[in-house]
Write a protein that holds these residues in place. Structure first.
Motif, PDB file in Angstrom:
ATOM      1  N   ALA A   1      -7.679 -34.724 -18.154  1.00 46.74           N
ATOM      2  CA  ALA A   1      -7.662 -34.193 -16.786  1.00 46.74           C
ATOM      3  C   ALA A   1      -8.617 -33.020 -16.700  1.00 46.74           C
ATOM      4  N   MET A   2      -8.859 -32.588 -15.468  1.00 43.96           N
ATOM      5  CA  MET A   2      -9.525 -31.316 -15.232  1.00 43.96           C
ATOM      6  C   MET A   2      -8.432 -30.254 -15.198  1.00 43.96           C
ATOM      7  N   TYR A   3      -8.606 -29.206 -15.967  1.00 45.38           N
ATOM      8  CA  TYR A   3      -7.624 -28.137 -16.036  1.00 45.38           C
ATOM      9  C   TYR A   3      -8.144 -26.922 -15.280  1.00 45.38           C
ATOM     10  N   TYR A   4      -7.289 -26.416 -14.381  1.00 39.95           N
ATOM     11  CA  TYR A   4      -7.663 -25.319 -13.514  1.00 39.95           C
ATOM     12  C   TYR A   4      -6.830 -24.083 -13.805  1.00 39.95           C
ATOM     13  N   CYS A   5      -7.498 -22.952 -13.780  1.00 33.13           N
ATOM     14  CA  CYS A   5      -6.818 -21.660 -13.857  1.00 33.13           C
ATOM     15  C   CYS A   5      -6.549 -21.189 -12.433  1.00 33.13           C
ATOM     16  N   VAL A   6      -5.355 -20.637 -12.208  1.00 25.02           N
ATOM     17  CA  VAL A   6      -4.978 -20.187 -10.871  1.00 25.02           C
ATOM     18  C   VAL A   6      -4.408 -18.778 -10.937  1.00 25.02           C
ATOM     19  N   ALA A   7      -4.476 -18.099  -9.801  1.00 22.62           N
ATOM     20  CA  ALA A   7      -3.895 -16.759  -9.700  1.00 22.62           C
ATOM     21  C   ALA A   7      -3.423 -16.536  -8.278  1.00 22.62           C
ATOM     22  N   GLY A   8      -2.386 -15.733  -8.140  1.00 23.20           N
ATOM     23  CA  GLY A   8      -1.883 -15.451  -6.801  1.00 23.20           C
ATOM     24  C   GLY A   8      -0.550 -14.746  -6.846  1.00 23.20           C
TER      25      GLY A   8
END
Length: 131
Positions: free
Chosen positions: A98-105
């Motif tokens: 998969a494509m792995y995404y970093c997130v913040a919020g």
């Protein structure tokens, strides 16, 4: 404004390991609810959470939380002096491709079961391919 840049993806054989990194820049500490995490999206599938990390420190319990999809095979960690989020993955399977995404919020709670829409900032992603 926050920028997230992922690295560390690649191609590995089943059973192998990878460690993803996410370098964050900008002002992360706007509130005590600030949360970072990793999501992934496989071709033809919806994005799903992998793990989250409360970078301010959870009021109760551990700072890290894991979705069932990769639980027991991943470890999320955060280094505050460099504002870098990590995801150590072991025992990789072809279905982890998969494509792995970093997130913040600032989601209502720093857990992987919250909606993706609660994370304001997303990186461009890093591809993980397991064969």
């Amino acid at each position: 404004h926050v920028q997230l840049v992922e690295s560390g993806g690649g191609s590995v054989q089943a059973g192998g390991s990878l460690k993803l990194s996410c370098a964050a820049s900008g002002y992360l500490y706007s509130s005590s609810r600030y949360c970072m995490g990793w999501f992934r999206q496989a071709p033809g599938k919806e994005r799903e959470a992998v793990a989250t990390y409360n970078i301010y420190g959870a009021q109760y319990g551990p700072n890290d939380a894991y979705a069932d999809s990769m639980k027991d095979r991943v470890t999320i960690s955060y280094r505050s002096n460099t504002k870098t989020l990590y995801l150590q993955m072991t025992g990789l399977k072809p279905e982890d491709t998969a494509m792995y995404y970093c997130v913040a919020g600032e989601p209502s709670t720093c857990r992987p079961d919250v909606s993706t829409s609660q994370f304001k900032y997303w990186g461009r992603g890093t591809q993980v391919t397991v064969s």
